[in-house]
Design a protein around this motif. Structure first.
Motif, mmCIF file in Angstrom:
data_model
loop_
_atom_site.group_PDB
_atom_site.id
_atom_site.type_symbol
_atom_site.label_atom_id
_atom_site.label_comp_id
_atom_site.label_asym_id
_atom_site.label_seq_id
_atom_site.Cartn_x
_atom_site.Cartn_y
_atom_site.Cartn_z
ATOM 1 N N PHE A 83 17.822 -55.233 -24.810
ATOM 2 C CA PHE A 83 18.635 -54.658 -25.869
ATOM 3 C C PHE A 83 20.015 -55.299 -25.930
ATOM 4 O O PHE A 83 20.580 -55.696 -24.904
ATOM 5 N N GLU A 85 22.587 -53.714 -26.338
ATOM 6 C CA GLU A 85 23.498 -52.840 -25.579
ATOM 7 C C GLU A 85 23.085 -52.729 -24.110
ATOM 8 O O GLU A 85 23.522 -51.812 -23.417
ATOM 9 N N PHE A 86 22.226 -53.575 -23.638
ATOM 10 C CA PHE A 86 21.755 -53.654 -22.243
ATOM 11 C C PHE A 86 20.871 -52.475 -21.841
ATOM 12 O O PHE A 86 19.801 -52.664 -21.286
ATOM 13 N N ALA A 87 21.344 -51.223 -22.105
ATOM 14 C CA ALA A 87 20.551 -50.028 -21.778
ATOM 15 C C ALA A 87 20.062 -50.019 -20.338
ATOM 16 O O ALA A 87 18.900 -49.735 -20.060
ATOM 17 N N LEU A 88 20.958 -50.322 -19.405
ATOM 18 C CA LEU A 88 20.602 -50.188 -17.988
ATOM 19 C C LEU A 88 20.643 -48.715 -17.612
ATOM 20 O O LEU A 88 21.401 -47.941 -18.195
ATOM 21 N N PHE A 89 19.838 -48.322 -16.623
ATOM 22 C CA PHE A 89 19.914 -46.943 -16.140
ATOM 23 C C PHE A 89 21.142 -46.813 -15.248
ATOM 24 O O PHE A 89 21.175 -47.406 -14.168
ATOM 25 N N PRO A 90 22.146 -46.045 -15.682
ATOM 26 C CA PRO A 90 23.401 -46.030 -14.916
ATOM 27 C C PRO A 90 23.240 -45.391 -13.538
ATOM 28 O O PRO A 90 24.060 -45.623 -12.663
ATOM 29 N N TRP A 91 22.188 -44.580 -13.361
ATOM 30 C CA TRP A 91 22.036 -43.899 -12.078
ATOM 31 C C TRP A 91 21.236 -44.726 -11.066
ATOM 32 O O TRP A 91 20.961 -44.266 -9.972
ATOM 33 N N TYR A 100 12.333 -51.207 -11.657
ATOM 34 C CA TYR A 100 11.743 -50.072 -12.375
ATOM 35 C C TYR A 100 10.402 -50.423 -13.039
ATOM 36 O O TYR A 100 9.385 -49.760 -12.816
ATOM 37 N N GLY A 101 10.410 -51.480 -13.821
ATOM 38 C CA GLY A 101 9.197 -51.844 -14.549
ATOM 39 C C GLY A 101 8.058 -52.225 -13.609
ATOM 40 O O GLY A 101 6.889 -51.942 -13.862
ATOM 41 N N TYR A 132 26.126 -50.268 -8.640
ATOM 42 C CA TYR A 132 25.745 -49.528 -9.846
ATOM 43 C C TYR A 132 26.283 -50.239 -11.093
ATOM 44 O O TYR A 132 27.322 -50.889 -11.033
ATOM 45 N N LYS A 134 28.043 -49.470 -13.529
ATOM 46 C CA LYS A 134 29.432 -49.264 -13.959
ATOM 47 C C LYS A 134 30.392 -50.280 -13.361
ATOM 48 O O LYS A 134 31.460 -50.503 -13.888
ATOM 49 N N LYS A 141 26.011 -57.227 -16.695
ATOM 50 C CA LYS A 141 25.045 -56.208 -17.138
ATOM 51 C C LYS A 141 23.948 -56.849 -17.961
ATOM 52 O O LYS A 141 22.766 -56.535 -17.824
ATOM 53 N N ARG A 148 15.597 -57.581 -15.569
ATOM 54 C CA ARG A 148 14.725 -56.410 -15.557
ATOM 55 C C ARG A 148 13.518 -56.621 -16.459
ATOM 56 O O ARG A 148 12.393 -56.242 -16.114
#
Ligand SMILES: Nc1ncnc2c1ncn2[C@@H]1O[C@H](COP(=O)(O)OP(=O)(O)OP(=O)(O)O)[C@@H](O)[C@H]1O
Ligand SMILES: [Mg+2]
Lengths: 268, 250, 260
Positions: A83, A85-91, A100-101, A132, A134, A141, A148
């Motif tokens: 994306f 906007e990157f859409a990384l999982f911040p947690w 993850y995948g 993380y 952030k 990112k 990913r």
């Protein structure tokens, strides 16, 4: 896995149908298996929207999209997306994001970790695997997001300005890495970019979108031999001609979209 | 300036003013006296049953509120039918003091534990519902899309994406709910006076047993502080990934 | 014209349909004796009784007493809390002094120390207003402090660069930039103040809506209990709405202004 769009349009309806935006209109496009296609066009012309429909995240208002001959109805692991906007999982840490995948695929933790590390190395992020999102810069990112998606090895890559946040040097390195992965795996790639040079360096064909509503203005084949060396591109006349041809087409549409914006007073 | 100067100053004044006779010691006993009475109450065993019955009511109500409030908030965010039904009711009742309902609920259910627990649930679940709603509604759509593209099941995305993404909001709702729950607990106990800290607080006041009142106040203060501190200690770690908030209002 | 008005009323109804549904069910359940009217007097009965009490008894006095206490405590909380919050954010020693103190006292449920206030200040106005003050002070001072601390330093730099004097920076930059936070804290403070004023009157009665509730409960006069709860709820709702309207006016420049 080829992609085929037949008369695809998308009408966004917001605020109880009071505001309607026709984002893309009647897109017909065929992308062969293993082909690398770049999409260019003015901001707000519906490039992301088109990508989301191929991804199956939103459905076309009319027309249909086939991937590998089957109509797209939902997201699937055959199509990976990066994306804008990157859409990384911040947690999740960088490493866990990239894993993850792989874990969703059913890989055991050890294997997933090993694969993820390979892609973090490729994107030069190995030092940041415990961090993380952030704490990362925009460019970092974006590289995590690329790692990913590449890591779980989808057959189709949908990339929405994937190098937009990178500095010029990193960008060149990442372009070459992407080409290497693409040539090694025969993936089908849909690649949105604002950079005409990038499109020509990477793609087999460049699709030029019109100002909103996005239609296909022109499809330009890039029949330059691969591997394309940057040094040669600098002096190659065919390359210069292609660049200025696409430039002029995009510029024309950018001007139109600016007139459109001035006339309606809305941001794209 | 030493960091805890102000706190030391407060305790020093609390000790000195009644001792010096500036405040009357029988209605405002010095800190050391209050501590002594409190430990006395624990040693004789007088305090324990009240502490236990309060904690029992609180714990039952809080667990029920969590189990109901958070799913309800998330359901509001995901299902428009639930949202259209609950949102106006929440908006309309948000500024209503729930503690005001205590006598009416006692009229319906008697003055026993059931009424008290219900009052606490009413007060506590609202911040939980609202925060879970805001949290789940604010989840960036593309996070869910990412997970779906990587093969996550649509239903499981609720647990794998929406819940963790909403967690910061949910937890700040839990913190608020903690403080509301204590108000509701004490309020209900002092209106239906049978047992518990709220009972002790005001029944001692009525008979002018001020030392007992102050001892209870100290226990309640420590309890409130312990709750908050415990919350921060437990939850602070699970949110290391959070972005430091830029703005301040929400 | 009439048609437009009707359409707007219709839209309003559908938006709040669940609230009306609750009121209608309440009315019917009581009218048709599903529950005893003693336990749940019909909504119309409660409204009628409220009207009657306003006309023939001193409900107006009790209502205004409650409002007076609430706003007295709340105003004091604003007058103390806002300057203190800004002072703490801009002046290091103030922060070092007050931050630990607030950190220690904030989590204490203030209802738990109300007896001390009563012992010190008696059962009349003073103790109730003080409790309202203490409880609504915390959200206001904390939100202000937090907001003033996060004012973008570049705003202050650019104001300085344009020649704003140090004294005026507070009024021209910091205060407006902190306003959204202050108002968020104030809204919480209003709600807390409502709860507290009612509770204080229930505990240490004599007058006010909270006292009406307790008085009616002691006499088992259930209709009057509902009068008290409906009245405080309506007041809370109206005050909250008025606050939101005022906030929207004050924050027209702010991106989130039309959210609440
Ligand atoms: N969810 C949505 N609801 C309503 N309108 C939308 C939505 N998403 C996009 N649009 C509108 O659709 C149009 C196309 O948006 P899109 O994001 O696809 O453009 P884009 O070509 O990717 O632009 P950019 O190059 O700036 O990323 C824009 O005018 C945008 O405002
Ligand atoms: Mg885009």
């Amino acid at each position: 896995m080829g992609i085929k769009a037949e008369g695809v349009s998308k009408l966004y309806e917001t605020a109880g149908k009071r505001r309607q935006v026709l984002a893309v209109d009647g897109i017909d496009l065929e992308v062969d298996e293993g082909e690398f296609v770049a999409l260019v066009g003015p901001s707000g012309c519906g490039k992301s929207t088109f990508l989301y429909m191929v991804g199956g995240f939103i459905s076309p208002s009319s027309g249909r999209i086939l991937v590998d001959g089957r109509a797209v109805t939902a997201p699937g692991t055959d199509r990976g997306i990066v994306f804008q906007e990157f859409a990384l999982f911040p947690w999740k840490t960088v490493l866990d994001n990239v894993m993850y995948g792989l874990q969703e695929k059913g890989l055991r933790r050890k294997e997933a970790e090993a694969t993820a590390r390979r892609y973090l190395e490729m994107t030069n992020l190995q030092a940041f695997e415990r961090v993380y999102p952030k704490e990362l810069s925009g460019g970092m990112k974006q590289r995590v997001a690329i790692a990913r998606t590449l890591a779980y090895d989808p057959k189709v890559l949908l990339m929405d300005e994937p190098f937009g946040a990178l500095d010029a040097q990193t960008r060149v390195i990442m372009q070459d890495e992407l080409l290497r992965v693409w040539q090694g795996t025969q993936k089908t790639v849909l690649f949105v970019t604002h950079s005409v040079e990038e499109a020509i360096h990477l793609a087999d064909r460049v699709v030029i979108f019109t100002a909103r509503p996005g239609r296909i203005k022109e499809i330009v084949p890039v029949d330059l031999p691969r591997p394309r060396s940057r040094e040669v591109e600098l002096f190659d006349r065919r390359y210069a001609e292609l660049t200025s041809r696409i430039w002029r087409a995009v510029e024309e549409e950018v001007k139109k979209s600016m007139e459109l914006r001035a006339a309606t007073g809305v941001a794209p | 300036m030493p960091r805890f100067l102000s706190i030391a100053l407060v305790f020093a004044l609390w000790e000195a003013l009644p001792r010096a006779g500036i405040l009357p010691a029988e209605t405002f006993p010095p800190f050391s006296t209050v501590v002594a009475t409190t430990s006395q109450l624990f040693l004789t065993g007088e305090m324990w049953p009240h502490l236990f019955s309060s904690m029992y009511r609180w714990a039952v109500a809080f667990v029920i509120s969590l189990a109901f409030g958070i799913p309800a908030g998330i359901a509001m965010a995901r299902l428009s039918a639930v949202r259209n039904f609950l949102d106006p009711i929440l908006t309309a009742t948000y500024p209503v003091p729930k503690a005001a309902l205590i006598p009416i609920i006692m009229l319906w259910l008697g003055a026993g534990d059931l009424s008290k627990i219900l009052v606490i649930i009413l007060g506590t679940s609202i911040p939980l519902v609202i925060s879970a709603f805001h949290g789940a509604q604010g989840v960036e759509k593309k996070l869910v899309w990412s997970a779906l593209a990587m093969g996550t099941d649509r239903r499981l995305a609720l647990f794998k994406v929406i819940l963790p993404a909403a967690l910061p909001d949910i937890l700040s709702g839990v913190r608020m709910a903690l403080s509301v729950s204590l108000i509701a607990l004490l309020g209900s106990e002092m209106i239906a006076r049978q047992s518990g800290l709220g009972y002790l607080l005001f029944s001692s006041l009525d008979v002018k047993a001020y030392d007992l009142s102050y001892a209870t106040m100290l226990v309640i203060a420590i309890m409130g502080f312990a709750f908050d501190w415990g919350f921060v200690a437990l939850m602070g770690r699970s949110l290391v990934w959070m972005e430091r908030e830029e703005g301040s209002d929400g | 014209m009439a048609k437009k008005l009707l359409a707007r009323l219709g839209a309003l109804f559908w938006r709040y349909y669940s609230v009306f549904l609750v009121l209608i069910v309440w009315e019917l359940v009581s009218r048709f004796g599903v529950v005893r009217p003693f336990l749940l007097p019909a909504f119309s009965t409660v409204v009628g009784r409220t009207w009657e009490l306003f006309l023939h008894e001193d409900l107006l006095f009790h209502t205004s007493t409650t409002l007076f206490r609430m706003f007295a405590g709340l105003s004091a909380a604003v007058v103390v809390g806002v300057p203190l919050g800004i002072w703490m954010a801009r002046f290091r020693p103030a922060r070092d002094f007050f931050e630990p103190l607030i950190g220690l006292t904030f989590p204490i449920p203030k209802v738990g120390i109300y007896p001390a206030i009563i012992i010190l200040l008696g059962m009349a106005h003073a103790s109730k207003i003080s409790w309202v003050f203490i409880d609504s002070f915390f959200p206001i001072v904390m939100a202000t402090y937090h907001g003033a601390q996060h004012v973008d330093t570049r705003l202050i730099w650019s104001a300085r660069g344009m020649g704003t004097s140090e004294g005026k920076i507070l009024r021209k930059v910091i205060l407006p930039a902190t306003l959204p936070s202050i108002l968020t804290g104030l809204r919480l403070g209003i709600i807390v103040a409502l709860i507290v004023v009612f509770l204080s009157e229930m505990i240490a009665g004599g007058d006010g809506l909270g006292w009406i509730m307790m008085h009616a409960a002691r006499l088992f006069h259930s209709v009057d209990m509902f009068v008290a709860i409906v009245l405080i709820s309506v007041l809370g709702f109206i005050i909250d709405r008025l606050f939101l309207i005022a906030r929207r006016q004050l924050l027209r420049w702010h991106a989130e202004a039309d959210l609440g």
